[in-house]
Enzyme design. Sequence first.
Site, PDB file in Angstrom:
ATOM      1  CB  THR A  40      43.711 -13.179   4.714  1.00 21.14           C
ATOM      2  OG1 THR A  40      44.965 -13.541   4.121  1.00 21.14           O
ATOM      3  CG2 THR A  40      42.595 -13.899   3.995  1.00 21.14           C
ATOM      4  CG  HIS A  49      31.465 -20.373   1.808  1.00 17.90           C
ATOM      5  ND1 HIS A  49      31.145 -20.282   0.478  1.00 17.90           N
ATOM      6  CD2 HIS A  49      32.571 -19.612   1.983  1.00 17.90           C
ATOM      7  CE1 HIS A  49      32.029 -19.512  -0.139  1.00 17.90           C
ATOM      8  NE2 HIS A  49      32.907 -19.090   0.759  1.00 17.90           N
ATOM      9  NE  ARG A 310      41.207 -17.080  -2.657  1.00 17.64           N
ATOM     10  CZ  ARG A 310      40.935 -16.577  -3.871  1.00 17.64           C
ATOM     11  NH1 ARG A 310      41.073 -15.294  -4.115  1.00 17.64           N
ATOM     12  NH2 ARG A 310      40.538 -17.366  -4.821  1.00 17.64           N
ATOM     13  CD  GLU A 336      42.725 -22.677   0.329  1.00 20.34           C
ATOM     14  OE1 GLU A 336      42.976 -21.833  -0.533  1.00 20.34           O
ATOM     15  OE2 GLU A 336      42.938 -23.887   0.171  1.00 20.34           O
ATOM     16  CB  CYS A 436      33.611  10.646  -2.740  1.00 17.52           C
ATOM     17  SG  CYS A 436      34.147  10.852  -1.034  1.00 17.52           S
ATOM     18  CB  CYS A 441      35.553  12.093   4.859  1.00 15.98           C
ATOM     19  SG  CYS A 441      35.897  10.422   4.263  1.00 15.98           S
TER      20      CYS A 441
END
Length: 477
Positions: A40, A49, A310, A336, A436, A441
């Site tokens: 996760t 938050h 989650r 979560e 890309c 790479c």
Amino acid sequence: MFDIVIVGAGVIGCSIARELSRYNLNICVLEKDSDVAAGTSKANSGIVHAGFDAKPNTLKGKLNAKGNAMFDMLSKELDFPFKRNGSLVLCFDENDVDKLEELKVKGENNAVPGIEILNKEEVLKLEPSINENVVAALYAPTGGIVCPYEMTIAYAENAYSNGVEFKLNTEVKNIEKVEDGFIIETSEGSFKSKVVINAAGLFADDLNNMISKNKINIIARKGEYCLFDKAAGAMATRTLFQLPTKMGKGVLVTPTVDGNLLIGPNAVDVQDRTDMGTTQDGLDGILNKAKMTLKEIPMRQVITSFSGLRAHSTADDFIIGEAEDVEGFINVAGIESPGLSSAPAIAKMVEGIVVEKLSPARNEKFNPIRQGIPKFREMDNEERRNLINKDSSYGKMVCRCETVTEGEILSAIRRPLGARDLDGVKRRTRAGMGRCQSGFCSTKIVSILSRELNVPEIEITKFGGNSRLLIGRNKEI
């Protein structure tokens, strides 16, 4: 015999490991994947938050704002990218403004500082790209953005440097309670520990249910995202949420700490806890919902889509604490959203539980500082010249899109808990994350990994296990 075994090397397991390394404890982290931050923690919104959305008097409500306030110091100590950019919850219906007031009161009850309600003119002055149908918004200046996997890696490296052992590719098969602790049976043999901390994310219920009669149920909830090129990154400077309505919670639009634009997620419960696929319907759905937020969505600037899972608990809150019927088994489950924001406070909470239980002495040698990989893309020309003079490998460009040098990739491989596959290098350096998407790479990185790890190129994987990139040499197949 370990004092503590932590199961799971995501942001929660690694943050706990780092906090507990402040004490003279013999600690081991077990992780089933080939790297830290492989679940996760590698694929989410990266939002710190403010704390206004969580229900007061829940663990989410108590820990979110507290964790948020810890990010400034942590990002300095551990050298991971974090920006306090603020957030807006947008309301598009005059009849719903009272819901903004309810969110504001909830936030105040959760000790979220500085929140206020803005009118239309104030909102559009802050964010000119917002749809002009907006009527008001809740503004939270303490909202922020972070790179979740760089944060997890930083926690892990600092824990490792302070004495914590990490066992990767080590899947827990069974846990048995014995007189003096626990026997943990894994794919790589057995481990014995006085205390077990269950930070296994999506699989935390499996671990708990092996040993406790008090069952936990975790539901895998998938969220799909669209990531836009840095050319679109300036469309939003703050994190933009939609006010939840009877039609659903909506999607967020946010800049990332690396300068991209991110839109998503939706929320779909899935049976397969390894299902990381995206669907056309899902991606179309989040983009259509985002049209409510932005005047225009730059579809030509989409560089990739992805999904994250989650760990949603049916208890609808974090589950943190010692199992009532199993002494020494500490659950940190159902983490979560706002789990990433709460992670620092969760780690301190678990630290308190462990200290009360074991009364360990302080680790006088604990060093809170971790130095990240020098980022060539963020340096001025003089800094670049000085770095190249010290180490010529920083003068060899590998990833043009993200301006990542060979020196950075070598550091990613050689440092504590270094990268062992393509995704490990990507998470530590951003090589391959540009427009890309590693088209140019990846072959260079495979070659560097092969050389540094002293294994054939054909054995280099994308993310461990059977994810090999090559099947043989030309004309041999």
